[in-house]
Design an enzyme around this catalytic site. Structure first.
Site, PDB file in Angstrom:
ATOM      1  N   GLU A   1      -2.899   0.740  -9.227  1.00 45.40           N
ATOM      2  CA  GLU A   1      -1.770   1.673  -9.347  1.00 45.40           C
ATOM      3  C   GLU A   1      -0.553   0.824  -9.708  1.00 45.40           C
ATOM      4  OE1 GLU A   1      -1.697   5.415  -6.413  1.00 45.40           O
ATOM      5  OE2 GLU A   1      -1.717   3.557  -5.315  1.00 45.40           O
TER       6      GLU A   1
ATOM      7  N   ASN B   1      -3.009   6.218  -1.388  1.00 48.50           N
ATOM      8  CA  ASN B   1      -2.961   6.327   0.072  1.00 48.50           C
ATOM      9  C   ASN B   1      -2.382   7.646   0.579  1.00 48.50           C
ATOM     10  OD1 ASN B   1      -4.306   4.030   0.969  1.00 48.50           O
ATOM     11  ND2 ASN B   1      -2.598   2.779   0.237  1.00 48.50           N
TER      12      ASN B   1
ATOM     13  N   SER C   1       0.821  -1.207   0.000  1.00 50.11           N
ATOM     14  CA  SER C   1       0.000   0.000   0.000  1.00 50.11           C
ATOM     15  C   SER C   1       0.854   1.255   0.000  1.00 50.11           C
ATOM     16  CB  SER C   1      -0.839   0.045   1.274  1.00 50.11           C
ATOM     17  OG  SER C   1      -1.786  -0.959   1.283  1.00 50.11           O
TER      18      SER C   1
ATOM     19  N   HIS D   1      -0.601  -2.288  -7.242  1.00 49.87           N
ATOM     20  CA  HIS D   1      -1.413  -1.957  -6.061  1.00 49.87           C
ATOM     21  C   HIS D   1      -2.897  -2.037  -6.393  1.00 49.87           C
ATOM     22  CE1 HIS D   1      -2.603   1.184  -2.806  1.00 49.87           C
ATOM     23  NE2 HIS D   1      -2.761  -0.044  -2.368  1.00 49.87           N
TER      24      HIS D   1
HETATM   25  N1  CAA Z   1     -15.309  -8.930  -1.778  1.00 48.45           N
HETATM   26  C1  CAA Z   1     -15.903  -9.171  -2.969  1.00 48.45           C
HETATM   27  N2  CAA Z   1     -17.038  -8.568  -3.358  1.00 48.45           N
HETATM   28  C2  CAA Z   1     -17.605  -7.700  -2.505  1.00 48.45           C
HETATM   29  C3  CAA Z   1     -17.054  -7.397  -1.253  1.00 48.45           C
HETATM   30  C4  CAA Z   1     -15.860  -8.062  -0.896  1.00 48.45           C
HETATM   31  N3  CAA Z   1     -15.235  -7.811   0.275  1.00 48.45           N
HETATM   32  N4  CAA Z   1     -17.829  -6.491  -0.631  1.00 48.45           N
HETATM   33  C5  CAA Z   1     -18.841  -6.228  -1.461  1.00 48.45           C
HETATM   34  N5  CAA Z   1     -18.700  -6.941  -2.596  1.00 48.45           N
HETATM   35  C6  CAA Z   1     -19.604  -6.943  -3.741  1.00 48.45           C
HETATM   36  C7  CAA Z   1     -20.944  -7.480  -3.318  1.00 48.45           C
HETATM   37  O1  CAA Z   1     -20.969  -8.892  -3.438  1.00 48.45           O
HETATM   38  C8  CAA Z   1     -21.876  -6.797  -4.299  1.00 48.45           C
HETATM   39  O2  CAA Z   1     -21.887  -7.521  -5.497  1.00 48.45           O
HETATM   40  P1  CAA Z   1     -23.279  -7.986  -6.111  1.00 48.45           P
HETATM   41  O3  CAA Z   1     -23.671  -6.852  -6.980  1.00 48.45           O
HETATM   42  O4  CAA Z   1     -22.899  -9.207  -6.820  1.00 48.45           O
HETATM   43  O5  CAA Z   1     -24.232  -8.203  -4.971  1.00 48.45           O
HETATM   44  C9  CAA Z   1     -21.206  -5.453  -4.611  1.00 48.45           C
HETATM   45  O6  CAA Z   1     -19.848  -5.591  -4.170  1.00 48.45           O
HETATM   46  C10 CAA Z   1     -21.877  -4.327  -3.867  1.00 48.45           C
HETATM   47  O7  CAA Z   1     -21.914  -4.706  -2.487  1.00 48.45           O
HETATM   48  P2  CAA Z   1     -23.087  -4.328  -1.489  1.00 48.45           P
HETATM   49  O8  CAA Z   1     -24.343  -4.094  -2.265  1.00 48.45           O
HETATM   50  O9  CAA Z   1     -23.125  -5.355  -0.414  1.00 48.45           O
HETATM   51  O10 CAA Z   1     -22.581  -3.047  -0.768  1.00 48.45           O
HETATM   52  P3  CAA Z   1     -22.183  -1.621  -1.351  1.00 48.45           P
HETATM   53  O11 CAA Z   1     -23.036  -1.219  -2.490  1.00 48.45           O
HETATM   54  O12 CAA Z   1     -22.094  -0.755  -0.163  1.00 48.45           O
HETATM   55  O13 CAA Z   1     -20.702  -1.824  -1.934  1.00 48.45           O
HETATM   56  C11 CAA Z   1     -18.393  -1.639  -1.585  1.00 48.45           C
HETATM   57  C12 CAA Z   1     -19.680  -2.335  -1.185  1.00 48.45           C
HETATM   58  C13 CAA Z   1     -18.100  -1.878  -3.060  1.00 48.45           C
HETATM   59  C14 CAA Z   1     -17.291  -2.220  -0.746  1.00 48.45           C
HETATM   60  C15 CAA Z   1     -18.598  -0.095  -1.345  1.00 48.45           C
HETATM   61  O14 CAA Z   1     -19.047   0.124  -0.025  1.00 48.45           O
HETATM   62  C16 CAA Z   1     -17.351   0.702  -1.571  1.00 48.45           C
HETATM   63  O15 CAA Z   1     -17.011   1.032  -2.704  1.00 48.45           O
HETATM   64  N6  CAA Z   1     -16.658   1.051  -0.472  1.00 48.45           N
HETATM   65  C17 CAA Z   1     -15.398   1.801  -0.551  1.00 48.45           C
HETATM   66  C18 CAA Z   1     -14.293   0.882  -0.970  1.00 48.45           C
HETATM   67  C19 CAA Z   1     -12.988   1.584  -1.063  1.00 48.45           C
HETATM   68  O16 CAA Z   1     -12.861   2.786  -0.886  1.00 48.45           O
HETATM   69  N7  CAA Z   1     -11.970   0.814  -1.384  1.00 48.45           N
HETATM   70  C20 CAA Z   1     -10.604   1.295  -1.421  1.00 48.45           C
HETATM   71  C21 CAA Z   1      -9.972   1.049  -0.090  1.00 48.45           C
HETATM   72  S1  CAA Z   1      -8.348   1.704  -0.027  1.00 48.45           S
HETATM   73  C22 CAA Z   1      -7.429   0.538  -0.762  1.00 48.45           C
HETATM   74  O17 CAA Z   1      -7.841  -0.501  -1.150  1.00 48.45           O
HETATM   75  C23 CAA Z   1      -5.970   0.876  -0.867  1.00 48.45           C
HETATM   76  C24 CAA Z   1      -5.128   0.545   0.284  1.00 48.45           C
HETATM   77  O18 CAA Z   1      -3.925   0.313   0.040  1.00 48.45           O
HETATM   78  C25 CAA Z   1      -5.574   0.544   1.687  1.00 48.45           C
HETATM   79  P1  NAD Z   2      -4.181  -9.677   5.615  1.00 48.28           P
HETATM   80  O1  NAD Z   2      -3.700  -9.534   7.003  1.00 48.28           O
HETATM   81  O2  NAD Z   2      -5.649  -9.856   5.331  1.00 48.28           O
HETATM   82  O3  NAD Z   2      -3.415 -10.902   4.884  1.00 48.28           O
HETATM   83  C1  NAD Z   2      -2.037 -11.100   4.890  1.00 48.28           C
HETATM   84  C2  NAD Z   2      -1.776 -12.607   4.682  1.00 48.28           C
HETATM   85  O4  NAD Z   2      -0.378 -12.793   4.459  1.00 48.28           O
HETATM   86  C3  NAD Z   2      -2.162 -13.468   5.899  1.00 48.28           C
HETATM   87  O5  NAD Z   2      -3.021 -14.502   5.482  1.00 48.28           O
HETATM   88  C4  NAD Z   2      -0.813 -14.032   6.379  1.00 48.28           C
HETATM   89  O6  NAD Z   2      -0.917 -15.348   6.878  1.00 48.28           O
HETATM   90  C5  NAD Z   2       0.004 -13.990   5.101  1.00 48.28           C
HETATM   91  N1  NAD Z   2       1.462 -13.950   5.300  1.00 48.28           N
HETATM   92  C6  NAD Z   2       2.156 -13.175   6.163  1.00 48.28           C
HETATM   93  N2  NAD Z   2       3.492 -13.388   6.005  1.00 48.28           N
HETATM   94  C7  NAD Z   2       3.621 -14.317   5.016  1.00 48.28           C
HETATM   95  C8  NAD Z   2       4.733 -14.944   4.381  1.00 48.28           C
HETATM   96  N3  NAD Z   2       5.984 -14.649   4.751  1.00 48.28           N
HETATM   97  N4  NAD Z   2       4.497 -15.847   3.395  1.00 48.28           N
HETATM   98  C9  NAD Z   2       3.240 -16.169   3.021  1.00 48.28           C
HETATM   99  N5  NAD Z   2       2.145 -15.595   3.583  1.00 48.28           N
HETATM  100  C10 NAD Z   2       2.337 -14.670   4.557  1.00 48.28           C
HETATM  101  O7  NAD Z   2      -3.637  -8.392   4.837  1.00 48.28           O
HETATM  102  P2  NAD Z   2      -4.242  -7.653   3.545  1.00 48.28           P
HETATM  103  O8  NAD Z   2      -5.192  -6.606   3.998  1.00 48.28           O
HETATM  104  O9  NAD Z   2      -4.649  -8.661   2.543  1.00 48.28           O
HETATM  105  O10 NAD Z   2      -2.941  -6.857   3.047  1.00 48.28           O
HETATM  106  C11 NAD Z   2      -1.912  -7.491   2.340  1.00 48.28           C
HETATM  107  C12 NAD Z   2      -1.077  -6.447   1.597  1.00 48.28           C
HETATM  108  O11 NAD Z   2      -1.926  -5.724   0.697  1.00 48.28           O
HETATM  109  C13 NAD Z   2      -0.415  -5.410   2.506  1.00 48.28           C
HETATM  110  O12 NAD Z   2       0.825  -5.056   1.956  1.00 48.28           O
HETATM  111  C14 NAD Z   2      -1.385  -4.244   2.434  1.00 48.28           C
HETATM  112  O13 NAD Z   2      -0.789  -3.016   2.696  1.00 48.28           O
HETATM  113  C15 NAD Z   2      -1.821  -4.337   0.977  1.00 48.28           C
HETATM  114  N6  NAD Z   2      -3.120  -3.722   0.682  1.00 48.28           N
HETATM  115  C16 NAD Z   2      -4.127  -3.807   1.594  1.00 48.28           C
HETATM  116  C17 NAD Z   2      -5.344  -3.232   1.284  1.00 48.28           C
HETATM  117  C18 NAD Z   2      -6.487  -3.310   2.248  1.00 48.28           C
HETATM  118  O14 NAD Z   2      -7.484  -2.602   2.061  1.00 48.28           O
HETATM  119  N7  NAD Z   2      -6.434  -4.143   3.266  1.00 48.28           N
HETATM  120  C19 NAD Z   2      -5.535  -2.590   0.050  1.00 48.28           C
HETATM  121  C20 NAD Z   2      -4.479  -2.564  -0.873  1.00 48.28           C
HETATM  122  C21 NAD Z   2      -3.272  -3.125  -0.533  1.00 48.28           C
END
Ligand code: CAA
Ligand code: NAD
Length: 282
Positions: free
Chosen positions: A152, A190, A119, A140
Protein backbone atom coordinates in the site's frame (compact mmCIF):
# COMPACT_ATOMS: atom_id res chain seq x y z
CA UNK A 1 15.26 10.63 -9.28
CA UNK A 2 17.13 7.31 -9.19
CA UNK A 3 17.10 5.23 -6.02
CA UNK A 4 20.30 3.22 -5.53
CA UNK A 5 21.08 3.14 -1.85
CA UNK A 6 18.43 2.31 0.75
CA UNK A 7 18.48 2.20 4.55
CA UNK A 8 15.89 0.03 6.31
CA UNK A 9 15.42 0.95 9.97
CA UNK A 10 14.27 -1.82 12.30
CA UNK A 11 15.55 -5.37 11.73
CA UNK A 12 12.44 -7.09 13.12
CA UNK A 13 10.12 -9.29 11.10
CA UNK A 14 9.14 -6.52 8.66
CA UNK A 15 12.45 -4.64 8.36
CA UNK A 16 14.39 -7.85 7.76
CA UNK A 17 12.01 -8.87 4.97
CA UNK A 18 12.08 -5.41 3.37
CA UNK A 19 15.90 -5.36 3.44
CA UNK A 20 15.99 -8.82 1.87
CA UNK A 21 13.69 -7.99 -1.06
CA UNK A 22 15.51 -4.68 -1.70
CA UNK A 23 18.92 -6.42 -1.77
CA UNK A 24 17.55 -9.20 -4.00
CA UNK A 25 16.27 -6.56 -6.43
CA UNK A 26 19.78 -5.08 -6.74
CA UNK A 27 19.63 -2.13 -4.34
CA UNK A 28 22.49 -1.42 -1.95
CA UNK A 29 20.98 -1.85 1.50
CA UNK A 30 21.91 -0.79 5.01
CA UNK A 31 19.91 -2.66 7.64
CA UNK A 32 19.77 -0.59 10.82
CA UNK A 33 18.62 -1.46 14.33
CA UNK A 34 19.38 0.17 17.67
CA UNK A 35 19.45 -3.30 19.21
CA UNK A 36 22.56 -5.22 18.10
CA UNK A 37 21.02 -8.59 18.96
CA UNK A 38 17.95 -7.83 16.82
CA UNK A 39 20.25 -6.78 13.98
CA UNK A 40 22.22 -9.99 14.18
CA UNK A 41 19.04 -12.07 14.35
CA UNK A 42 17.58 -10.19 11.36
CA UNK A 43 20.67 -10.78 9.21
CA UNK A 44 20.85 -14.46 10.15
CA UNK A 45 17.20 -14.90 9.21
CA UNK A 46 17.83 -13.33 5.78
CA UNK A 47 20.77 -15.70 5.24
CA UNK A 48 18.60 -18.66 6.19
CA UNK A 49 15.78 -17.63 3.82
CA UNK A 50 18.25 -17.12 0.96
CA UNK A 51 19.86 -20.53 1.66
CA UNK A 52 16.39 -22.07 1.44
CA UNK A 53 15.77 -20.31 -1.89
CA UNK A 54 19.03 -21.84 -3.20
CA UNK A 55 17.95 -25.27 -1.95
CA UNK A 56 14.66 -24.89 -3.81
CA UNK A 57 16.62 -23.82 -6.93
CA UNK A 58 14.81 -20.48 -7.07
CA UNK A 59 18.12 -18.59 -6.96
CA UNK A 60 21.73 -19.68 -7.52
CA UNK A 61 24.50 -19.78 -4.94
CA UNK A 62 26.05 -16.72 -6.63
CA UNK A 63 22.71 -14.80 -6.49
CA UNK A 64 22.71 -15.47 -2.76
CA UNK A 65 26.30 -14.26 -2.36
CA UNK A 66 25.58 -11.13 -4.47
CA UNK A 67 22.47 -10.35 -2.40
CA UNK A 68 24.36 -10.73 0.88
CA UNK A 69 27.17 -8.61 -0.59
CA UNK A 70 24.68 -5.76 -1.07
CA UNK A 71 23.52 -5.94 2.58
CA UNK A 72 25.42 -4.07 5.28
CA UNK A 73 24.58 -3.90 9.00
CA UNK A 74 24.25 -0.48 10.67
CA UNK A 75 23.67 0.50 14.25
CA UNK A 76 23.71 4.27 13.82
CA UNK A 77 21.24 6.49 12.00
CA UNK A 78 24.05 8.70 10.71
CA UNK A 79 24.99 5.85 8.33
CA UNK A 80 22.03 7.09 6.25
CA UNK A 81 24.01 10.09 5.07
CA UNK A 82 24.41 8.80 1.48
CA UNK A 83 21.05 7.09 1.13
CA UNK A 84 18.47 7.97 -1.52
CA UNK A 85 15.64 6.29 0.39
CA UNK A 86 15.06 5.31 4.01
CA UNK A 87 12.29 2.85 4.87
CA UNK A 88 11.41 2.95 8.56
CA UNK A 89 10.04 -0.26 10.16
CA UNK A 90 10.46 0.33 13.91
CA UNK A 91 7.72 -0.30 16.51
CA UNK A 92 4.18 0.98 15.85
CA UNK A 93 4.50 3.97 18.16
CA UNK A 94 4.12 7.57 17.01
CA UNK A 95 6.61 9.06 19.49
CA UNK A 96 9.33 6.61 18.40
CA UNK A 97 8.63 7.15 14.70
CA UNK A 98 8.59 10.96 15.07
CA UNK A 99 11.96 10.88 16.80
CA UNK A 100 13.44 8.71 14.04
CA UNK A 101 12.06 10.94 11.24
CA UNK A 102 13.14 14.16 12.97
CA UNK A 103 16.71 12.86 13.26
CA UNK A 104 16.80 11.37 9.77
CA UNK A 105 15.75 14.69 8.25
CA UNK A 106 18.99 16.26 9.47
CA UNK A 107 21.15 13.33 8.23
CA UNK A 108 20.01 12.25 4.75
CA UNK A 109 20.77 14.18 1.52
CA UNK A 110 18.30 16.81 0.34
CA UNK A 111 16.90 14.64 -2.44
CA UNK A 112 16.27 11.61 -0.19
CA UNK A 113 12.79 10.17 0.35
CA UNK A 114 11.69 9.07 3.83
CA UNK A 115 9.16 6.22 3.83
CA UNK A 116 7.35 4.57 6.73
CA UNK A 117 6.13 0.98 6.83
CA UNK A 118 3.60 1.98 9.51
CA UNK A 119 0.49 -0.21 9.64
CA UNK A 120 -1.86 2.60 10.58
CA UNK A 121 -0.25 5.79 11.89
CA UNK A 122 -0.92 9.05 9.97
CA UNK A 123 1.77 9.74 7.36
CA UNK A 124 0.83 13.44 7.42
CA UNK A 125 1.72 13.65 11.12
CA UNK A 126 5.01 11.75 10.69
CA UNK A 127 5.87 14.04 7.75
CA UNK A 128 5.24 17.14 9.86
CA UNK A 129 8.26 16.31 12.03
CA UNK A 130 10.51 16.93 9.00
CA UNK A 131 11.30 19.89 6.78
CA UNK A 132 10.55 17.76 3.69
CA UNK A 133 6.88 16.69 4.07
CA UNK A 134 6.62 16.48 0.26
CA UNK A 135 9.26 13.71 0.35
CA UNK A 136 7.62 11.63 3.09
CA UNK A 137 5.35 8.71 2.16
CA UNK A 138 3.88 5.45 3.47
CA UNK A 139 5.23 2.23 1.99
CA UNK A 140 3.18 -0.48 3.71
CA UNK A 141 4.51 -3.98 3.02
CA UNK A 142 2.62 -7.10 4.09
CA UNK A 143 3.95 -9.88 6.31
CA UNK A 144 5.82 -12.08 5.37
CA UNK A 145 7.42 -9.54 3.03
CA UNK A 146 9.29 -11.98 0.74
CA UNK A 147 6.03 -13.83 0.04
CA UNK A 148 3.28 -11.20 -0.05
CA UNK A 149 2.80 -9.26 -3.29
CA UNK A 150 1.06 -6.11 -2.02
CA UNK A 151 2.47 -2.72 -1.04
CA UNK A 152 0.00 0.00 0.00
CA UNK A 153 1.50 3.36 -0.95
CA UNK A 154 0.10 6.08 1.28
CA UNK A 155 0.09 9.70 0.31
CA UNK A 156 0.41 12.16 3.19
CA UNK A 157 -1.33 15.52 2.75
CA UNK A 158 1.82 17.08 1.29
CA UNK A 159 3.40 14.07 -0.49
CA UNK A 160 4.46 15.21 -3.97
CA UNK A 161 3.60 13.39 -7.21
CA UNK A 162 7.32 12.99 -7.84
CA UNK A 163 7.79 11.17 -4.52
CA UNK A 164 4.76 8.99 -5.22
CA UNK A 165 6.08 8.06 -8.68
CA UNK A 166 9.57 7.21 -7.33
CA UNK A 167 8.07 4.85 -4.72
CA UNK A 168 5.63 3.34 -7.18
CA UNK A 169 8.55 2.56 -9.55
CA UNK A 170 10.63 1.16 -6.69
CA UNK A 171 7.73 -1.10 -5.60
CA UNK A 172 7.50 -2.52 -9.11
CA UNK A 173 11.26 -3.12 -9.16
CA UNK A 174 10.77 -5.21 -6.01
CA UNK A 175 8.25 -7.30 -8.03
CA UNK A 176 5.42 -6.11 -5.78
CA UNK A 177 2.04 -4.66 -6.73
CA UNK A 178 1.44 -1.07 -5.56
CA UNK A 179 -1.98 0.24 -4.54
CA UNK A 180 -2.51 3.98 -3.99
CA UNK A 181 -4.17 4.86 -0.70
CA UNK A 182 -5.10 8.14 1.00
CA UNK A 183 -3.98 8.89 4.54
CA UNK A 184 -6.90 7.62 6.66
CA UNK A 185 -6.74 5.52 9.86
CA UNK A 186 -5.68 1.94 9.08
CA UNK A 187 -5.40 2.83 5.37
CA UNK A 188 -7.24 0.02 3.49
CA UNK A 189 -5.58 -3.23 4.60
CA UNK A 190 -5.86 -2.81 8.34
CA UNK A 191 -9.17 -0.93 8.32
CA UNK A 192 -10.65 -4.15 6.96
CA UNK A 193 -8.39 -6.84 8.47
CA UNK A 194 -8.04 -5.64 12.09
CA UNK A 195 -11.76 -5.37 12.96
CA UNK A 196 -12.05 -9.01 11.80
CA UNK A 197 -9.17 -10.05 14.07
CA UNK A 198 -10.60 -7.98 16.97
CA UNK A 199 -14.02 -9.61 16.46
CA UNK A 200 -12.38 -13.06 16.51
CA UNK A 201 -10.83 -12.14 19.88
CA UNK A 202 -14.24 -10.97 21.19
CA UNK A 203 -15.71 -14.29 20.08
CA UNK A 204 -13.24 -16.11 22.34
CA UNK A 205 -13.59 -13.48 25.13
CA UNK A 206 -17.37 -13.93 25.20
CA UNK A 207 -17.03 -17.72 25.35
CA UNK A 208 -18.72 -18.32 22.00
CA UNK A 209 -15.98 -20.70 20.88
CA UNK A 210 -12.39 -21.76 21.53
CA UNK A 211 -9.27 -20.24 19.96
CA UNK A 212 -8.73 -23.34 17.81
CA UNK A 213 -12.36 -23.52 16.69
CA UNK A 214 -12.55 -19.83 15.74
CA UNK A 215 -9.47 -20.37 13.56
CA UNK A 216 -10.93 -23.55 12.07
CA UNK A 217 -14.16 -21.74 11.13
CA UNK A 218 -12.28 -19.07 9.21
CA UNK A 219 -9.77 -21.47 7.65
CA UNK A 220 -12.16 -24.18 6.50
CA UNK A 221 -15.26 -22.01 6.20
CA UNK A 222 -13.75 -19.03 4.40
CA UNK A 223 -10.58 -20.55 2.93
CA UNK A 224 -8.32 -18.11 4.77
CA UNK A 225 -4.71 -19.40 4.77
CA UNK A 226 -4.44 -18.77 8.52
CA UNK A 227 -7.16 -18.41 11.14
CA UNK A 228 -7.51 -14.84 12.53
CA UNK A 229 -5.99 -15.72 15.91
CA UNK A 230 -3.00 -17.48 14.35
CA UNK A 231 -2.62 -14.43 12.12
CA UNK A 232 -2.84 -12.06 15.12
CA UNK A 233 -0.03 -14.03 16.82
CA UNK A 234 1.96 -13.89 13.58
CA UNK A 235 1.53 -10.11 13.18
CA UNK A 236 2.26 -9.42 16.88
CA UNK A 237 -0.47 -8.66 19.45
CA UNK A 238 1.21 -5.36 20.37
CA UNK A 239 0.99 -4.28 16.72
CA UNK A 240 -2.67 -5.44 16.51
CA UNK A 241 -3.55 -3.44 19.64
CA UNK A 242 -1.75 -0.31 18.39
CA UNK A 243 -3.67 -0.51 15.10
CA UNK A 244 -7.03 -0.95 16.88
CA UNK A 245 -6.23 2.09 19.08
CA UNK A 246 -5.53 4.16 15.95
CA UNK A 247 -8.85 3.07 14.38
CA UNK A 248 -10.79 3.66 17.63
CA UNK A 249 -9.32 7.11 18.16
CA UNK A 250 -9.21 8.08 14.49
CA UNK A 251 -12.86 7.28 13.70
CA UNK A 252 -14.26 7.83 17.21
CA UNK A 253 -16.58 4.88 16.64
CA UNK A 254 -17.19 2.22 19.32
CA UNK A 255 -17.16 -0.52 16.69
CA UNK A 256 -13.35 -0.29 16.77
CA UNK A 257 -13.04 -0.76 20.57
CA UNK A 258 -10.06 -3.06 21.19
CA UNK A 259 -11.13 -6.28 22.93
CA UNK A 260 -10.15 -6.27 26.65
CA UNK A 261 -8.60 -9.72 26.17
CA UNK A 262 -6.21 -8.27 23.57
CA UNK A 263 -5.20 -5.54 26.03
CA UNK A 264 -4.70 -8.10 28.79
CA UNK A 265 -2.42 -10.29 26.68
CA UNK A 266 -0.28 -7.34 25.60
CA UNK A 267 0.01 -6.17 29.22
CA UNK A 268 1.17 -9.69 30.17
CA UNK A 269 3.85 -9.58 27.50
CA UNK A 270 2.04 -12.23 25.44
CA UNK A 271 2.84 -10.64 22.10
CA UNK A 272 2.33 -13.70 19.89
CA UNK A 273 4.88 -15.75 18.01
CA UNK A 274 7.74 -13.31 18.57
CA UNK A 275 7.49 -13.57 22.38
CA UNK A 276 6.71 -17.31 22.48
CA UNK A 277 3.13 -16.90 23.67
CA UNK A 278 -0.05 -15.31 22.39
CA UNK A 279 -3.30 -17.10 21.65
CA UNK A 280 -1.06 -20.12 21.10
CA UNK A 281 2.24 -21.24 22.66
CA UNK A 282 5.34 -21.45 20.45
N1 CAA B 1 9.21 -15.28 5.89
C1 CAA B 1 9.59 -15.64 4.64
N2 CAA B 1 9.01 -16.64 3.96
C2 CAA B 1 8.03 -17.32 4.56
C3 CAA B 1 7.58 -17.02 5.86
C4 CAA B 1 8.22 -15.95 6.53
N3 CAA B 1 7.84 -15.56 7.76
N4 CAA B 1 6.58 -17.85 6.19
C5 CAA B 1 6.41 -18.67 5.15
N5 CAA B 1 7.26 -18.34 4.16
C6 CAA B 1 7.39 -19.00 2.86
C7 CAA B 1 7.84 -20.42 3.07
O1 CAA B 1 9.25 -20.49 3.12
C8 CAA B 1 7.26 -21.10 1.84
O2 CAA B 1 8.14 -20.91 0.76
P1 CAA B 1 8.64 -22.17 -0.06
O3 CAA B 1 7.62 -22.33 -1.12
O4 CAA B 1 9.95 -21.72 -0.52
O5 CAA B 1 8.69 -23.34 0.88
C9 CAA B 1 5.99 -20.32 1.51
O6 CAA B 1 6.10 -19.08 2.23
C10 CAA B 1 4.76 -21.07 1.96
O7 CAA B 1 4.96 -21.40 3.34
P2 CAA B 1 4.43 -22.72 4.03
O8 CAA B 1 4.26 -23.79 2.99
O9 CAA B 1 5.30 -23.03 5.19
O10 CAA B 1 3.07 -22.31 4.67
P3 CAA B 1 1.75 -21.73 4.02
O11 CAA B 1 1.47 -22.32 2.69
O12 CAA B 1 0.74 -21.84 5.08
O13 CAA B 1 2.06 -20.18 3.78
C11 CAA B 1 1.88 -17.98 4.56
C12 CAA B 1 2.49 -19.35 4.77
C13 CAA B 1 2.32 -17.41 3.22
C14 CAA B 1 2.38 -17.09 5.67
C15 CAA B 1 0.32 -18.15 4.57
O14 CAA B 1 -0.08 -18.84 5.73
C16 CAA B 1 -0.41 -16.84 4.50
O15 CAA B 1 -0.59 -16.27 3.43
N6 CAA B 1 -0.88 -16.37 5.67
C17 CAA B 1 -1.59 -15.08 5.76
C18 CAA B 1 -0.60 -13.96 5.69
C19 CAA B 1 -1.25 -12.63 5.78
O16 CAA B 1 -2.46 -12.48 5.83
N7 CAA B 1 -0.42 -11.61 5.77
C20 CAA B 1 -0.86 -10.24 5.95
C21 CAA B 1 -0.77 -9.90 7.40
S1 CAA B 1 -1.39 -8.29 7.71
C22 CAA B 1 -0.12 -7.30 7.33
O17 CAA B 1 0.95 -7.68 6.99
C23 CAA B 1 -0.40 -5.84 7.48
C24 CAA B 1 -0.20 -5.26 8.81
O18 CAA B 1 0.09 -4.04 8.85
C25 CAA B 1 -0.40 -5.97 10.08
P1 NAD C 1 9.26 -5.90 15.42
O1 NAD C 1 8.95 -5.69 16.85
O2 NAD C 1 9.44 -7.28 14.87
O3 NAD C 1 10.59 -5.06 15.02
C1 NAD C 1 10.82 -3.72 15.33
C2 NAD C 1 12.35 -3.50 15.36
O4 NAD C 1 12.59 -2.10 15.45
C3 NAD C 1 13.03 -4.16 16.57
O5 NAD C 1 14.09 -4.97 16.12
C4 NAD C 1 13.56 -2.97 17.38
O6 NAD C 1 14.80 -3.23 18.00
C5 NAD C 1 13.71 -1.91 16.30
N1 NAD C 1 13.68 -0.52 16.79
C6 NAD C 1 12.81 0.03 17.67
N2 NAD C 1 13.08 1.35 17.81
C7 NAD C 1 14.13 1.63 16.99
C8 NAD C 1 14.86 2.81 16.68
N3 NAD C 1 14.55 3.98 17.26
N4 NAD C 1 15.87 2.73 15.78
C9 NAD C 1 16.21 1.56 15.20
N5 NAD C 1 15.54 0.41 15.46
C10 NAD C 1 14.51 0.45 16.33
O7 NAD C 1 8.10 -5.14 14.62
P2 NAD C 1 7.52 -5.44 13.15
O8 NAD C 1 6.40 -6.41 13.27
O9 NAD C 1 8.64 -5.69 12.22
O10 NAD C 1 6.83 -4.03 12.84
C11 NAD C 1 7.57 -2.92 12.44
C12 NAD C 1 6.65 -1.90 11.76
O11 NAD C 1 6.03 -2.52 10.62
C13 NAD C 1 5.52 -1.38 12.65
O12 NAD C 1 5.27 -0.04 12.33
C14 NAD C 1 4.36 -2.26 12.24
O13 NAD C 1 3.12 -1.67 12.47
C15 NAD C 1 4.62 -2.40 10.75
N6 NAD C 1 4.02 -3.58 10.12
C16 NAD C 1 3.96 -4.75 10.82
C17 NAD C 1 3.41 -5.85 10.20
C18 NAD C 1 3.33 -7.17 10.91
O14 NAD C 1 2.63 -8.07 10.44
N7 NAD C 1 4.03 -7.36 12.01
C19 NAD C 1 2.92 -5.76 8.88
C20 NAD C 1 3.04 -4.55 8.20
C21 NAD C 1 3.58 -3.46 8.84
Amino acid sequence: MEIKKVMVIGAGQMGGGIAQVCAQAGFEVLLNDMNVEALDKGLKRIEKLLARAVEKERISESDKADTLGRLVASSELKDAQNCDLVIEAVVENMAVKEKVFGELDTIVPKHAILASNTSSLPITEIAATTKRPDQVIGMHFMNPVPVMKLVEIIRGLQTSDETYKAIEDMTKKLSKVPVEVEDFPGFVANRILMPMINEAIYTVYEGVSSVEDVDTVMKLGMNHPMGPLTLADFIGLDTCLSIMEVLYEGFGDSKYRPCPLLRKYVKAGWLGKKSGRGFYQY
